[in-house]
Write an enzyme that holds these catalytic residues in place. Structure first.
Site, PDB file in Angstrom:
ATOM      1  N   GLY A  11      -4.198 -10.247  -2.432  1.00 27.08           N
ATOM      2  CA  GLY A  11      -4.899 -10.852  -3.565  1.00 27.08           C
ATOM      3  C   GLY A  11      -3.954 -11.789  -4.316  1.00 27.08           C
ATOM      4  O   GLY A  11      -2.839 -11.411  -4.643  1.00 27.08           O
ATOM      5  N   ARG A  72      -5.823 -12.211   3.570  1.00 28.00           N
ATOM      6  CA  ARG A  72      -5.675 -10.845   4.062  1.00 28.00           C
ATOM      7  C   ARG A  72      -5.769 -10.959   5.590  1.00 28.00           C
ATOM      8  O   ARG A  72      -6.546 -11.749   6.099  1.00 28.00           O
ATOM      9  CB  ARG A  72      -6.771  -9.958   3.484  1.00 28.00           C
ATOM     10  CG  ARG A  72      -6.683  -9.900   1.946  1.00 28.00           C
ATOM     11  CD  ARG A  72      -7.629  -8.909   1.345  1.00 28.00           C
ATOM     12  NE  ARG A  72      -7.821  -9.092  -0.081  1.00 28.00           N
ATOM     13  CZ  ARG A  72      -7.024  -8.582  -1.030  1.00 28.00           C
ATOM     14  NH1 ARG A  72      -5.987  -7.857  -0.666  1.00 28.00           N
ATOM     15  NH2 ARG A  72      -7.253  -8.800  -2.300  1.00 28.00           N
ATOM     16  N   ASP A 103       1.241  -4.042  -2.650  1.00 26.91           N
ATOM     17  CA  ASP A 103       1.816  -2.964  -1.837  1.00 26.91           C
ATOM     18  C   ASP A 103       1.458  -3.095  -0.364  1.00 26.91           C
ATOM     19  O   ASP A 103       2.251  -2.752   0.517  1.00 26.91           O
ATOM     20  CB  ASP A 103       1.418  -1.593  -2.395  1.00 26.91           C
ATOM     21  CG  ASP A 103      -0.089  -1.433  -2.573  1.00 26.91           C
ATOM     22  OD1 ASP A 103      -0.827  -2.404  -2.341  1.00 26.91           O
ATOM     23  OD2 ASP A 103      -0.521  -0.327  -2.938  1.00 26.91           O
ATOM     24  N   THR A 125       0.667  -8.751  -7.829  1.00 24.82           N
ATOM     25  CA  THR A 125      -0.743  -8.336  -7.742  1.00 24.82           C
ATOM     26  C   THR A 125      -1.216  -8.061  -9.159  1.00 24.82           C
ATOM     27  O   THR A 125      -0.439  -7.554  -9.974  1.00 24.82           O
ATOM     28  CB  THR A 125      -0.930  -7.072  -6.885  1.00 24.82           C
ATOM     29  OG1 THR A 125      -2.283  -6.600  -7.033  1.00 24.82           O
ATOM     30  CG2 THR A 125       0.006  -5.946  -7.294  1.00 24.82           C
ATOM     31  N   ILE A 126      -2.469  -8.367  -9.442  1.00 23.16           N
ATOM     32  CA  ILE A 126      -2.949  -8.093 -10.815  1.00 23.16           C
ATOM     33  C   ILE A 126      -3.090  -6.593 -11.048  1.00 23.16           C
ATOM     34  O   ILE A 126      -3.159  -6.129 -12.177  1.00 23.16           O
ATOM     35  CB  ILE A 126      -4.291  -8.791 -11.105  1.00 23.16           C
ATOM     36  CG1 ILE A 126      -5.414  -8.238 -10.222  1.00 23.16           C
ATOM     37  CG2 ILE A 126      -4.180 -10.309 -11.022  1.00 23.16           C
ATOM     38  CD1 ILE A 126      -6.801  -8.661 -10.662  1.00 23.16           C
ATOM     39  N   ASP A 127      -3.127  -5.787  -9.959  1.00 22.30           N
ATOM     40  CA  ASP A 127      -3.413  -4.351 -10.095  1.00 22.30           C
ATOM     41  C   ASP A 127      -2.293  -3.555 -10.750  1.00 22.30           C
ATOM     42  O   ASP A 127      -2.534  -2.442 -11.222  1.00 22.30           O
ATOM     43  CB  ASP A 127      -3.690  -3.738  -8.714  1.00 22.30           C
ATOM     44  CG  ASP A 127      -4.888  -4.378  -8.047  1.00 22.30           C
ATOM     45  OD1 ASP A 127      -5.059  -4.193  -6.831  1.00 22.30           O
ATOM     46  OD2 ASP A 127      -5.639  -5.090  -8.752  1.00 22.30           O
ATOM     47  N   ASP A 129      -0.061  -1.821  -9.396  1.00 26.83           N
ATOM     48  CA  ASP A 129      -0.097  -0.478  -8.758  1.00 26.83           C
ATOM     49  C   ASP A 129       1.016  -0.297  -7.742  1.00 26.83           C
ATOM     50  O   ASP A 129       0.879   0.473  -6.799  1.00 26.83           O
ATOM     51  CB  ASP A 129      -1.446  -0.277  -8.065  1.00 26.83           C
ATOM     52  CG  ASP A 129      -1.692  -1.333  -6.987  1.00 26.83           C
ATOM     53  OD1 ASP A 129      -2.661  -1.174  -6.214  1.00 26.83           O
ATOM     54  OD2 ASP A 129      -0.923  -2.312  -6.927  1.00 26.83           O
ATOM     55  N   ARG A 171      -8.683  -2.341  -8.091  1.00 25.57           N
ATOM     56  CA  ARG A 171      -8.853  -1.617  -6.819  1.00 25.57           C
ATOM     57  C   ARG A 171      -8.886  -0.124  -7.103  1.00 25.57           C
ATOM     58  O   ARG A 171      -9.780   0.342  -7.809  1.00 25.57           O
ATOM     59  CB  ARG A 171      -7.763  -1.989  -5.807  1.00 25.57           C
ATOM     60  CG  ARG A 171      -8.209  -1.711  -4.369  1.00 25.57           C
ATOM     61  CD  ARG A 171      -7.076  -1.950  -3.379  1.00 25.57           C
ATOM     62  NE  ARG A 171      -6.796  -3.368  -3.200  1.00 25.57           N
ATOM     63  CZ  ARG A 171      -7.366  -4.107  -2.247  1.00 25.57           C
ATOM     64  NH1 ARG A 171      -8.258  -3.576  -1.457  1.00 25.57           N
ATOM     65  NH2 ARG A 171      -7.056  -5.364  -2.092  1.00 25.57           N
ATOM     66  N   GLY A 185      -9.386  -2.335 -28.115  1.00 27.68           N
ATOM     67  CA  GLY A 185     -10.120  -1.465 -29.033  1.00 27.68           C
ATOM     68  C   GLY A 185     -11.433  -0.954 -28.468  1.00 27.68           C
ATOM     69  O   GLY A 185     -12.397  -0.752 -29.199  1.00 27.68           O
ATOM     70  N   ARG A 252      -8.393 -13.026 -11.672  1.00 24.43           N
ATOM     71  CA  ARG A 252      -7.355 -13.412 -10.695  1.00 24.43           C
ATOM     72  C   ARG A 252      -6.837 -14.821 -10.963  1.00 24.43           C
ATOM     73  O   ARG A 252      -5.818 -15.229 -10.403  1.00 24.43           O
ATOM     74  CB  ARG A 252      -7.953 -13.341  -9.300  1.00 24.43           C
ATOM     75  CG  ARG A 252      -8.166 -11.914  -8.832  1.00 24.43           C
ATOM     76  CD  ARG A 252      -7.071 -11.505  -7.895  1.00 24.43           C
ATOM     77  NE  ARG A 252      -7.247 -12.213  -6.652  1.00 24.43           N
ATOM     78  CZ  ARG A 252      -7.987 -11.761  -5.638  1.00 24.43           C
ATOM     79  NH1 ARG A 252      -8.589 -10.596  -5.731  1.00 24.43           N
ATOM     80  NH2 ARG A 252      -8.119 -12.454  -4.536  1.00 24.43           N
TER      81      ARG A 252
HETATM   82  P1  ADP Z   1      -1.949  -6.581  -1.398  1.00 22.48           P
HETATM   83  O1  ADP Z   1      -0.682  -7.040  -0.735  1.00 22.48           O
HETATM   84  O2  ADP Z   1      -2.360  -7.444  -2.545  1.00 22.48           O
HETATM   85  O3  ADP Z   1      -1.941  -5.103  -1.691  1.00 22.48           O
HETATM   86  P2  ADP Z   1      -3.548  -5.983   0.944  1.00 22.48           P
HETATM   87  O4  ADP Z   1      -3.470  -4.515   0.741  1.00 22.48           O
HETATM   88  O5  ADP Z   1      -4.825  -6.595   1.396  1.00 22.48           O
HETATM   89  O6  ADP Z   1      -3.135  -6.816  -0.339  1.00 22.48           O
HETATM   90  O7  ADP Z   1      -2.415  -6.363   2.025  1.00 22.48           O
HETATM   91  C1  ADP Z   1      -2.230  -7.755   2.336  1.00 22.48           C
HETATM   92  C2  ADP Z   1      -1.945  -7.886   3.812  1.00 22.48           C
HETATM   93  O8  ADP Z   1      -0.763  -7.157   4.136  1.00 22.48           O
HETATM   94  C3  ADP Z   1      -3.024  -7.269   4.683  1.00 22.48           C
HETATM   95  O9  ADP Z   1      -4.127  -8.140   4.841  1.00 22.48           O
HETATM   96  C4  ADP Z   1      -2.248  -7.081   5.978  1.00 22.48           C
HETATM   97  O10 ADP Z   1      -2.103  -8.339   6.633  1.00 22.48           O
HETATM   98  C5  ADP Z   1      -0.877  -6.653   5.469  1.00 22.48           C
HETATM   99  N1  ADP Z   1      -0.768  -5.201   5.440  1.00 22.48           N
HETATM  100  C6  ADP Z   1      -1.343  -4.369   4.547  1.00 22.48           C
HETATM  101  N2  ADP Z   1      -1.007  -3.089   4.842  1.00 22.48           N
HETATM  102  C7  ADP Z   1      -0.200  -3.132   5.948  1.00 22.48           C
HETATM  103  C8  ADP Z   1       0.467  -2.152   6.759  1.00 22.48           C
HETATM  104  N3  ADP Z   1       0.391  -0.848   6.478  1.00 22.48           N
HETATM  105  N4  ADP Z   1       1.204  -2.577   7.828  1.00 22.48           N
HETATM  106  C9  ADP Z   1       1.289  -3.896   8.113  1.00 22.48           C
HETATM  107  N5  ADP Z   1       0.688  -4.872   7.412  1.00 22.48           N
HETATM  108  C10 ADP Z   1      -0.052  -4.491   6.330  1.00 22.48           C
HETATM  109  O1  F6P Z   2      -5.732  -6.409  -5.224  1.00 21.84           O
HETATM  110  C1  F6P Z   2      -6.176  -7.337  -6.169  1.00 21.84           C
HETATM  111  C2  F6P Z   2      -7.688  -7.312  -6.227  1.00 21.84           C
HETATM  112  O2  F6P Z   2      -8.110  -8.258  -7.167  1.00 21.84           O
HETATM  113  C3  F6P Z   2      -8.274  -5.962  -6.589  1.00 21.84           C
HETATM  114  O3  F6P Z   2      -8.185  -5.674  -7.976  1.00 21.84           O
HETATM  115  C4  F6P Z   2      -9.681  -6.155  -6.101  1.00 21.84           C
HETATM  116  O4  F6P Z   2     -10.362  -4.928  -5.882  1.00 21.84           O
HETATM  117  C5  F6P Z   2      -9.445  -6.893  -4.781  1.00 21.84           C
HETATM  118  O5  F6P Z   2      -8.246  -7.637  -4.955  1.00 21.84           O
HETATM  119  C6  F6P Z   2     -10.541  -7.841  -4.377  1.00 21.84           C
HETATM  120  O6  F6P Z   2     -10.187  -8.282  -3.076  1.00 21.84           O
HETATM  121  P1  F6P Z   2     -10.739  -9.659  -2.479  1.00 21.84           P
HETATM  122  O7  F6P Z   2     -10.100 -10.777  -3.225  1.00 21.84           O
HETATM  123  O8  F6P Z   2     -10.284  -9.636  -1.035  1.00 21.84           O
HETATM  124  O9  F6P Z   2     -12.225  -9.624  -2.637  1.00 21.84           O
END
Ligand code: ADP
Ligand code: F6P
Length: 325
Positions: A11, A72, A103, A125-127, A129, A171, A185, A252
């Site tokens: 994201g 992604r 992550d 990431t905006i999350d 997390d 998320r 608030g 975002r």
């Molecule tokens: P973010 O990085 O914002 O958490 P995603 O969870 O969608 O977003 O992860 C982004 C990209 O990182 C995924 O589309 C994939 O290409 C790669 N990725 C995510 N998890 C894994 C993993 N466990 N092993 C390898 N690549 C990963």
């Molecule tokens: O991980 C950032 C985020 O904006 C989450 O807060 C949200 O659930 C998700 O991405 C949305 O994913 P996408 O942009 O693939 O629809």
């Protein structure tokens, strides 16, 4: 360390361009060549990268989004794809890869590291997390965007004696919701980390209406409940006029706040400097108002503690009632 590639993944988040600018200029100041990879791991697998330098960092720091675009790429979870990416980086004589993302993106960087590619991750990431860092690039801007929206919604909810459910992103985490609920608030703040009962909310809204508190803001993290469905249920259960706003993708975008632009600058530089000084396989995190380098292993071992005291305070000074089941 002669040549570094970098990409934005997952994201997008406001401040990614500030990190890109800092990577380009920190590397240039060390005589390191830089290559920008388009569209995250998808572009990496396609070899979609170009040489970028000092001048390419001009005029981007204040824009949301990412000039490298992001994506992604589920395919990158497969080892064969990771091996193809590692081989491609070797062919292009790239010494290290910096991944700007959340992550999931860091897990992808760790997979490349395990295959022998030197990597570093900048948390974006905006999350908010991610383990290993107190804050991620984009979180502060997203919270401020939610606050602006909640202020507008509160105006109209007050005019119509309405309760307003505002669904926010995050998320599976409730960090955006909690920060916006406390700072904005809100009467109620619903997060996936803490169970709640919609029946208790309904009872509270009914009591509050009798006390003359005729409009409420209910911040609802997307991981806690579906905002539209919750509003509908509360309307049916109480007879009170309840509206719903799903904030969605405005969270975002937008120019990064000073905080996120600053995080982008210092964390982008920390990634370059760590690699140049021989570190690899690390997250350039932010802790106690300073950048710090933490290995992927340590980062993945950490657990991200939920701000329970903040949640309790939000309920105490919001509706003044608990919503526990
Ligand atoms: P973010 O990085 O914002 O958490 P995603 O969870 O969608 O977003 O992860 C982004 C990209 O990182 C995924 O589309 C994939 O290409 C790669 N990725 C995510 N998890 C894994 C993993 N466990 N092993 C390898 N690549 C990963
Ligand atoms: O991980 C950032 C985020 O904006 C989450 O807060 C949200 O659930 C998700 O991405 C949305 O994913 P996408 O942009 O693939 O629809």
């Amino acid at each position: 360390m002669k040549r570094i590639a970098f990409l934005t993944s997952g994201g997008d988040s406001p401040g990614m361009n500030a990190a890109i600018r800092s990577i380009l200029r920190s590397a240039a100041s060390r005589g390191i060549e830089t290559w920008g990879v388009f569209r995250g791991y998808e572009g990496l697998l396609a070899g979609d990268m170009i040489r970028l330098g000092w001048r390419d960092a001009g005029g981007i720091v204040h824009h949301g989004g990412t000039v490298l675009k992001t994506a992604r790429c589920p395919a990158f979870r497969e080892k064969a794809a990771q091996e193809r990416a590692a081989a491609l980086l070797r062919e292009k004589e790239i010494d290290a890869l910096i991944v700007i993302g959340g992550d999931g993106s860091m897990a992808g960087a760790a997979a490349l590291e395990a295959l022998g590619t030197a990597t570093a991750t900048v948390p974006a990431t905006i999350d908010n997390d991610m383990c290993g860092t107190e804050e991620t690039i984009g979180y502060d801007t997203a919270v401020n965007t939610v606050l602006e929206a909640v202020a507008r919604i509160r105006d109209t909810a007050a005019s119509h004696d309405r309760a307003a459910v505002v669904e926010v992103m995050g998320r599976h985490a409730g960090h955006i919701a909690l920060a916006a609920g406390l700072a904005g608030g809100a009467e109620f703040t619903l997060v996936p980390e803490v169970p709640f009962s919609k029946e208790t909310i309904a009872a509270a809204l009914t009591d509050m209406q009798k006390e003359g508190r005729t409009n409420s803001i209910i911040i609802c993290a997307e991981g806690a409940a579906d905002g539209q469905a919750l509003a509908r249920w509360l309307r049916d259960a109480t007879g009170i006029d309840v509206c719903a706003t799903i904030l969605g993708y405005i969270q975002r975008g937008g120019a990064p706040t000073a905080r996120d632009a600053l995080l982008g600058a210092v964390l982008g530089a920390a990634a370059v400097d760590g690699l140049a000084e021989g570190r690899r396989g690390f997250l350039a995190g932010f802790r106690n108002s300073r950048t710090h380098i933490i290995s992927y292993e340590e980062a993945f071992r950490e657990t991200r503690e939920f701000y329970q005291a903040g949640y309790d305070l939000a309920m105490r000074i919001g509706a003044g009632r608990s919503v526990h089941p």
